[in-house]
Design a protein around this motif. Structure first.
Motif: not given
Ligand code: HEC
Ligand code: HEC
Ligand code: HEC
Ligand code: HEC
Ligand code: HEC
Length: 379
Positions: A163, A183, A187, A192, A199, A202-203, A213-214, A245, A247-250
C-alpha cells in the motif's frame, strides 16, 4: 514512491511509475480476458467488483481531482494519475478526452474514470498478480486450465508495503520530520504492527475490497474507545485510540472535534457554554514551502479529552464530530473557488467536490452526562 516488490527470482519494479502500457494480449485470449475494464473482471470476480465499486478507490477519479487536472500539463497530470488512475491506458484515455475538449465529462474519460482500478493493482503486461491462491495457498506461476493464462501468487500482496506506493511519501518530503502522508511509518511504530496486523488485516478483512476508513462512521467508531466521567466540579469526555494502526487520523485532511456543552432544564444547549478540543495535524503552504502549525493527532494508545465546568447546570451533552475532508474545504477548494473563472467546467467540478466535503461530516458517541448528586449529604 516506487516500491520494489520481489516476485520469485526476478526482482521486478512492480510499482515503478508511470506504469508501462500492458501491450498486446496473447492472441488466444477472449475479449473478456483482454479487457482492462473492472466490469469485465467482475464477470468472473463479482464479489470483488461489488466491493470495490462501493470503495473510495473506485471513486479516485473524482470531481475534486479532475477539477484540478484540467489546468495541469500532461506531465503534471501524470503525477496525480500515478496514485489516482495508475494504468498507462487510463492516462491515454484522459488525454484523448482532453484533445476533444470534453475531459471534464465522466462519460468521455473512458478507462480513466475507473480511478484506482483492478488493473492498477493486479496487472502488469496483461499478466495477473495476486496473493497466494485461496484454495491451496500456492505461490508462483499458477497456470492449469485457468482464464487469463492463470496468475502469479505472491505474499507481497499481503504486506503493508504493498500500500506504500500511494499511502507513503518519501522521507525527503518531510515537514517538521513527517511527510504529509506517513501512514506506513506510523504503522511500523504501532503496537498493531508488532502484533502482526497489516493494512490488509484491518482494511481488507478476508480479502474484501472495501477499504473503509475515516469516511465510514462505523470504521472510525471501531477504532476508538469513548469514556465519560464527572464529579461535582466538571464533566469530562475522552476518546482513546484503541484500534487504529497509525495516527488518528493519518492524514492532514480530516479534522476531528470533541464537543461538550451544558444543557438547560429543557435539555437544550446553553448558548456560550460549549467547550471543544481539536484533533488534527495542521499544515500551511506559503507558496513555496509547507510548514506545520500544530499536530494533535493521537498515536495508537493516546487519549484526547475535553472538560466542562458545571457552574449551576446538572446535565451536559458530549459528542465527537468528524470532518473527513476539512483541509480540502478550508484550504484547497476555498482557494480554487477564488481563483478559477466562474462558470468554467473546472469551477463547477470544484463546487461539486466542495459540497461533498460538507456531506461527509458526521457525529459519533453522542451522550448526556449527569452531575452526580452532592456526596456527604448533610441534613
Ligand atoms: C489495527 C487496524 C488498522 C491498521 C493496521 C491500519 N488501519 Fe488504517 N484505519 C483504521 C481505522 C480504525 C481507521 C479510521 C480512523 C482513522 O481515520 O484513523 C483508519 C483510517 C485509514 C485511512 C483514512 C484516512 C485518515 O486520515 O485516517 C487510511 C487512508 C488508512 N487507514 C490507510 C491505512 C494503511 C495504508 C495502513 C497500513 C500501513 C493502515 N491503514 C493500517 C484501522 C487500521
Ligand atoms: C473469464 C473469467 C475471468 C475474468 C474475465 C477475469 N478473471 Fe481473474 N481469475 C479467474 C479465475 C477462474 C481465477 C483463478 C482463481 C483461483 O484459482 O483461485 C482468477 C484469478 C485471478 C487472480 C488471482 C487470485 C489469487 O488468488 O491471487 C487475480 C488477481 C485476478 N484473477 C484478477 C483479475 C482481474 C483484475 C481481471 C480483469 C482485468 C480478471 N481477473 C478477469 C477468472 C477470470
Ligand atoms: C494506486 C494507488 C493506491 C494504492 C496502491 C492503494 N491506495 Fe488506498 N487510496 C488511494 C487513493 C487515491 C485514495 C483516495 C481516493 C479518493 O477518495 O479519491 C485511497 C483511499 C484509501 C482508503 C479510504 C480512506 C478514507 O478516507 O476513508 C483506504 C482505507 C485505503 N485507501 C487503504 C489502502 C490499502 C489498505 C491499500 C493496500 C492494500 C491501498 N489503499 C492501496 C490510492 C491507493
Ligand atoms: C502518492 C500518491 C498520490 C499522489 C501523487 C496524489 N494523490 Fe491525491 N490522494 C491520495 C490519497 C491516498 C488520497 C486520500 C487521502 C487524503 O484525503 O489525503 C488522496 C486524496 C485526494 C483528493 C481528495 C479526495 C477526492 O478524490 O476528491 C483530491 C482532490 C486529490 N487527492 C487530488 C490530487 C491531485 C490534484 C494530485 C496531483 C497534483 C494528487 N492528488 C496526487 C494519493 C495521492
Ligand atoms: C488498491 C489495490 C487493489 C485494487 C484496486 C484491487 N485489488 Fe484485488 N487485491 C488487492 C490485494 C492487496 C489483495 C490481497 C489481499 C489479502 O491477501 O489480504 C487482492 C486480492 C484479490 C483477489 C484474490 C482474492 C481472494 O478472495 O482470494 C482477486 C481475485 C482480486 N483481488 C481481484 C480484484 C478485482 C476484480 C478488482 C477490481 C474490481 C480488484 N481486485 C481491485 C489489491 C487490489
Amino acid at each position: 514512491m516506487p516500491l520494489f516488490l520481489c516476485f520469485g527470482a526476478e526482482a521486478e519494479e512492480y510499482w515503478s511509475r508511470p506504469l508501462k502500457a500492458q501491450g498486446i494480449p496473447p492472441a488466444a485470449w477472449s475479449e473478456l480476458e483482454e479487457s482492462l475494464d473492472p466490469q469485465s473482471c467482475g464477470a468472473c470476480h463479482p464479489d470483488k467488483l461489488a466491493q470495490w465499486s462501493g470503495s473510495l478507490h473506485s471513486k479516485a477519479f473524482s470531481p475534486g481531482l479532475v477539477g484540478q487536472l484540467l489546468a495541469l500539463s500532461k506531465e503534471d497530470t501524470q503525477d496525480c494519475l500515478d496514485c489516482h488512475a495508475p494504468l498507462a491506458e487510463q492516462a491515454a484515455a484522459f488525454e484523448a478526452a482532453r484533445k476533444k475538449g470534453n475531459a471534464h465529462r465522466p462519460e468521455a474519460q473512458g478507462l480513466a474514470a475507473a480511478g484506482n482500478s483492478c488493473g492498477g493493482c493486479h496487472l502488469r503486461g496483461h499478466q495477473r498478480f495476486g496473493p497466494p491462491q485461496r484454495s491451496t495457498g500456492a505461490v508462483g506461476r499458477i497456470t492449469g486450465d485457468l482464464p487469463h493464462g492463470g496468475f502469479t501468487g505472491t505474499k507481497d500482496f499481503e504486506r503493508s508495503e504493498f500500500c506504500a506506493a500511494c499511502h507513503q511519501f518519501s522521507a525527503d518530503q518531510a515537514i517538521n520530520g513527517k511527510p504529509l502522508e506517513n501512514t506506513i511509518e506510523e504503522w511500523r511504530a504501532s503496537p498493531q504492527a508488532a502484533a502482526g496486523q497489516t493494512c490488509q488485516f484491518c482494511h481488507m478483512p478476508d480479502r474484501q475490497h472495501l477499504w473503509r476508513g475515516i469516511h465510514d462512521p462505523a470504521t472510525t467508531a471501531a477504532g476508538l474507545t469513548p469514556k465519560t466521567s464527572s464529579d461535582q466540579d466538571k464533566a469530562r469526555f475522552a476518546v482513546t485510540s484503541t484500534g487504529v494502526g497509525h495516527a488518528f487520523p493519518t492524514y492532514v485532511t480530516p479534522k476531528v472535534i470533541l464537543h461538550a456543552v451544558l444543557l438547560d432544564g429543557a435539555g437544550q444547549p446553553r448558548p456560550g457554554t460549549e467547550k471543544t478540543h481539536i484533533i488534527q495535524r495542521r499544515v500551511e503552504f506559503d507558496g513555496s514551502d509547507w510548514r506545520e502549525i500544530s499536530d494533535t493527532r493521537l498515536a495508537p494508545g493516546q487519549t484526547a479529552s475535553v472538560e466542562i465546568a458545571w457552574k449551576d447546570a446538572t446535565r451536559a451533552r458530549v459528542w465527537l464530530e468528524v470532518q473527513p475532508d476539512d483541509f480540502y474545504h478550508s484550504v484547497t477548494y476555498a482557494q480554487l473557488r477564488r481563483d478559477l473563472p466562474k462558470s468554467s467546467a473546472a469551477s463547477r467540478l470544484i463546487a461539486e467536490a466542495d459540497s461533498r466535503t460538507r456531506s461527509s461530516i458526521y457525529r459519533l458517541f453522542t451522550t448526556e452526562i449527569e452531575r452526580p448528586s452532592p456526596s456527604g449529604d448533610h441534613p
